[in-house]
Design an enzyme around this catalytic site. Structure first.
Site, PDB file in Angstrom:
ATOM      1  N   ASN A  10       0.861  -1.185   0.000  1.00 26.07           N
ATOM      2  CA  ASN A  10       0.000   0.000   0.000  1.00 26.07           C
ATOM      3  C   ASN A  10       0.901   1.241   0.000  1.00 26.07           C
ATOM      4  O   ASN A  10       1.472   1.584   1.027  1.00 26.07           O
ATOM      5  CB  ASN A  10      -0.897  -0.048   1.249  1.00 26.07           C
ATOM      6  CG  ASN A  10      -1.758   1.186   1.420  1.00 26.07           C
ATOM      7  OD1 ASN A  10      -1.859   2.025   0.518  1.00 26.07           O
ATOM      8  ND2 ASN A  10      -2.391   1.303   2.577  1.00 26.07           N
ATOM      9  N   LYS A  12       0.099   4.254  -0.338  1.00 31.99           N
ATOM     10  CA  LYS A  12      -0.562   5.431   0.259  1.00 31.99           C
ATOM     11  C   LYS A  12      -0.343   6.668  -0.623  1.00 31.99           C
ATOM     12  O   LYS A  12      -0.283   6.539  -1.839  1.00 31.99           O
ATOM     13  CB  LYS A  12      -0.090   5.625   1.703  1.00 31.99           C
ATOM     14  CG  LYS A  12      -0.253   4.337   2.524  1.00 31.99           C
ATOM     15  CD  LYS A  12      -0.105   4.527   4.000  1.00 31.99           C
ATOM     16  CE  LYS A  12      -0.289   3.181   4.688  1.00 31.99           C
ATOM     17  NZ  LYS A  12      -0.243   3.257   6.128  1.00 31.99           N
ATOM     18  N   HIS A  96      -9.696   0.767   5.074  1.00 30.33           N
ATOM     19  CA  HIS A  96      -8.391   1.005   5.709  1.00 30.33           C
ATOM     20  C   HIS A  96      -8.590   1.969   6.872  1.00 30.33           C
ATOM     21  O   HIS A  96      -9.401   2.900   6.790  1.00 30.33           O
ATOM     22  CB  HIS A  96      -7.402   1.585   4.693  1.00 30.33           C
ATOM     23  CG  HIS A  96      -6.005   1.624   5.233  1.00 30.33           C
ATOM     24  ND1 HIS A  96      -5.587   2.602   6.098  1.00 30.33           N
ATOM     25  CD2 HIS A  96      -4.953   0.792   5.070  1.00 30.33           C
ATOM     26  CE1 HIS A  96      -4.329   2.357   6.439  1.00 30.33           C
ATOM     27  NE2 HIS A  96      -3.911   1.272   5.826  1.00 30.33           N
ATOM     28  N   GLU A  98      -7.012   4.423   7.905  1.00 31.96           N
ATOM     29  CA  GLU A  98      -6.841   5.858   7.597  1.00 31.96           C
ATOM     30  C   GLU A  98      -8.085   6.427   6.915  1.00 31.96           C
ATOM     31  O   GLU A  98      -8.387   7.607   7.064  1.00 31.96           O
ATOM     32  CB  GLU A  98      -5.568   6.046   6.740  1.00 31.96           C
ATOM     33  CG  GLU A  98      -4.315   5.849   7.592  1.00 31.96           C
ATOM     34  CD  GLU A  98      -3.091   5.336   6.851  1.00 31.96           C
ATOM     35  OE1 GLU A  98      -3.049   5.415   5.611  1.00 31.96           O
ATOM     36  OE2 GLU A  98      -2.166   4.838   7.534  1.00 31.96           O
ATOM     37  N   GLU A 168      -5.258  -5.279  10.671  1.00 36.17           N
ATOM     38  CA  GLU A 168      -4.259  -4.233  10.881  1.00 36.17           C
ATOM     39  C   GLU A 168      -4.560  -3.503  12.182  1.00 36.17           C
ATOM     40  O   GLU A 168      -5.386  -2.569  12.203  1.00 36.17           O
ATOM     41  CB  GLU A 168      -4.307  -3.224   9.730  1.00 36.17           C
ATOM     42  CG  GLU A 168      -4.002  -3.816   8.381  1.00 36.17           C
ATOM     43  CD  GLU A 168      -3.539  -2.741   7.402  1.00 36.17           C
ATOM     44  OE1 GLU A 168      -2.378  -2.785   6.994  1.00 36.17           O
ATOM     45  OE2 GLU A 168      -4.327  -1.832   7.087  1.00 36.17           O
ATOM     46  N   GLY A 174       2.210   2.249  10.767  1.00 35.04           N
ATOM     47  CA  GLY A 174       3.107   3.385  10.588  1.00 35.04           C
ATOM     48  C   GLY A 174       3.784   3.830  11.874  1.00 35.04           C
ATOM     49  O   GLY A 174       4.423   4.875  11.912  1.00 35.04           O
ATOM     50  N   SER A 214       3.330  -2.112  10.405  1.00 37.77           N
ATOM     51  CA  SER A 214       4.789  -2.109  10.612  1.00 37.77           C
ATOM     52  C   SER A 214       5.439  -3.461  10.337  1.00 37.77           C
ATOM     53  O   SER A 214       6.412  -3.829  10.987  1.00 37.77           O
ATOM     54  CB  SER A 214       5.137  -1.612  12.022  1.00 37.77           C
ATOM     55  OG  SER A 214       4.707  -0.262  12.163  1.00 37.77           O
TER      56      SER A 214
HETATM   57  P1  PGA Z   1       2.665   0.275   7.696  1.00 37.66           P
HETATM   58  O1  PGA Z   1       1.225   0.442   7.032  1.00 37.66           O
HETATM   59  O2  PGA Z   1       3.261  -0.995   7.132  1.00 37.66           O
HETATM   60  O3  PGA Z   1       3.432   1.501   7.282  1.00 37.66           O
HETATM   61  O4  PGA Z   1       2.471   0.179   9.151  1.00 37.66           O
HETATM   62  C1  PGA Z   1       0.389  -0.662   6.827  1.00 37.66           C
HETATM   63  C2  PGA Z   1      -0.921  -0.192   6.223  1.00 37.66           C
HETATM   64  O5  PGA Z   1      -1.392   0.887   6.567  1.00 37.66           O
HETATM   65  O6  PGA Z   1      -1.507  -0.878   5.368  1.00 37.66           O
END
Ligand code: PGA
Length: 253
Positions: A10, A12, A96, A98, A168, A174, A214
């Protein structure tokens, strides 16, 4: 029954078109031996068509980060599932954290997005996961169960078979803080058990459940070795070809 293994990156809101093409080319150069997984690259919308036209490796397919809850029409700024399908996209993320958090996506919206995506013939990666407060107050299972069933209960059995789940934990996205393999495996097993109870053993054994939060080149092997973890949804580490390819090769054969 063997389940489909998926490593999804992803990207983003990162990269320009030139950088995105470069990342794809570098990933492809590094994928030298055959891989047993499906690799889904999830760039920003404007790069999808160009990247799709440049992909050479058959294991790689394209996914979108979101789609509209509407089929088409006067929804300025939205992108329909049918438009995504028409540029060769085969996967889409729905729910997601976010999107849930920064765009106030409610269960009703997520149900509509999932339905639009499935109707257009896209595979949906439905993202679920608890916040830090929910984990600390021991509500993680209840939260994830509610997020999952609110969508799954509105789908037909055929539609449920088109889904991939991504667990997740919001506190791991993140942040550099990863769920331990034991924590991740426990939640994946919980999700599979829930699906088995609600919709039968066959679907629960067939549905792929990805871990995200992460996951990186260092910790991927341990996470991906867990019995109920069928792949990863990778954010930050998917922006570096070396790391992303290492994660792909960390999948047990
Ligand atoms: P990250 O993000 O690996 O940077 O923690 C995962 C995601 O949001 O899909």
């Amino acid at each position: 029954m063997s389940r489909k293994k998926i490593i999804a990156g992803n990207w983003k809101m990162n990269k320009t078109l030139a950088e995105a093409k470069d990342l794809l080319t570098t990933i492809e150069h590094q994928l030298i031996t055959p891989i047993s997984a499906t690799v889904v690259l999830i760039p920003p919308f404007p790069f999808l068509a160009t990247l799709q036209a440049s992909v050479l490796n058959q294991a790689i397919c394209l996914g979108a980060q979101d789609c509209s809850a509407h089929a088409q029409g006067a929804y300025t700024g939205e992108v329909s599932a049918a438009a995504l399908k028409s540029v060769g996209c085969s996967y889409v993320l729905v729910g997601h954290s976010e999107r849930r958090l920064y765009h106030s996506e409610t269960e009703g919206v997520l149900i509509e997005k999932t339905k639009q995506a499935l109707q257009a013939g896209l595979h949906v990666i439905l993202c679920v996961g608890e916040s830090l407060e929910q984990r600390r107050s021991n509500q993680h299972e209840q939260t994830v169960s509610q997020q999952l069933l609110s969508v799954l209960s509105t789908l037909s059995s055929n539609e449920r078979h088109q889904l991939t789940i991504a667990y997740e934990p919001v506190w791991a996205i993140g942040t550099g803080e990863t769920a331990t393999p034991a924590q991740a495996q426990a939640m994946h097993a919980f999700i599979r058990q829930l699906i088995s109870e609600q919709y039968g053993l066959a679907l629960s054994q067939r549905i792929s459940i990805l871990y995200g939060g992460s996951c990186n080149a260092q910790n991927a092997a341990e996470l991906l070795a867990c019995a109920d973890i069928d792949g990863g949804l990778i954010g930050g580490a998917s922006l570096k070809a070396n790391d992303f390819v290492k994660i792909i090769y960390s999948l047990p054969a």
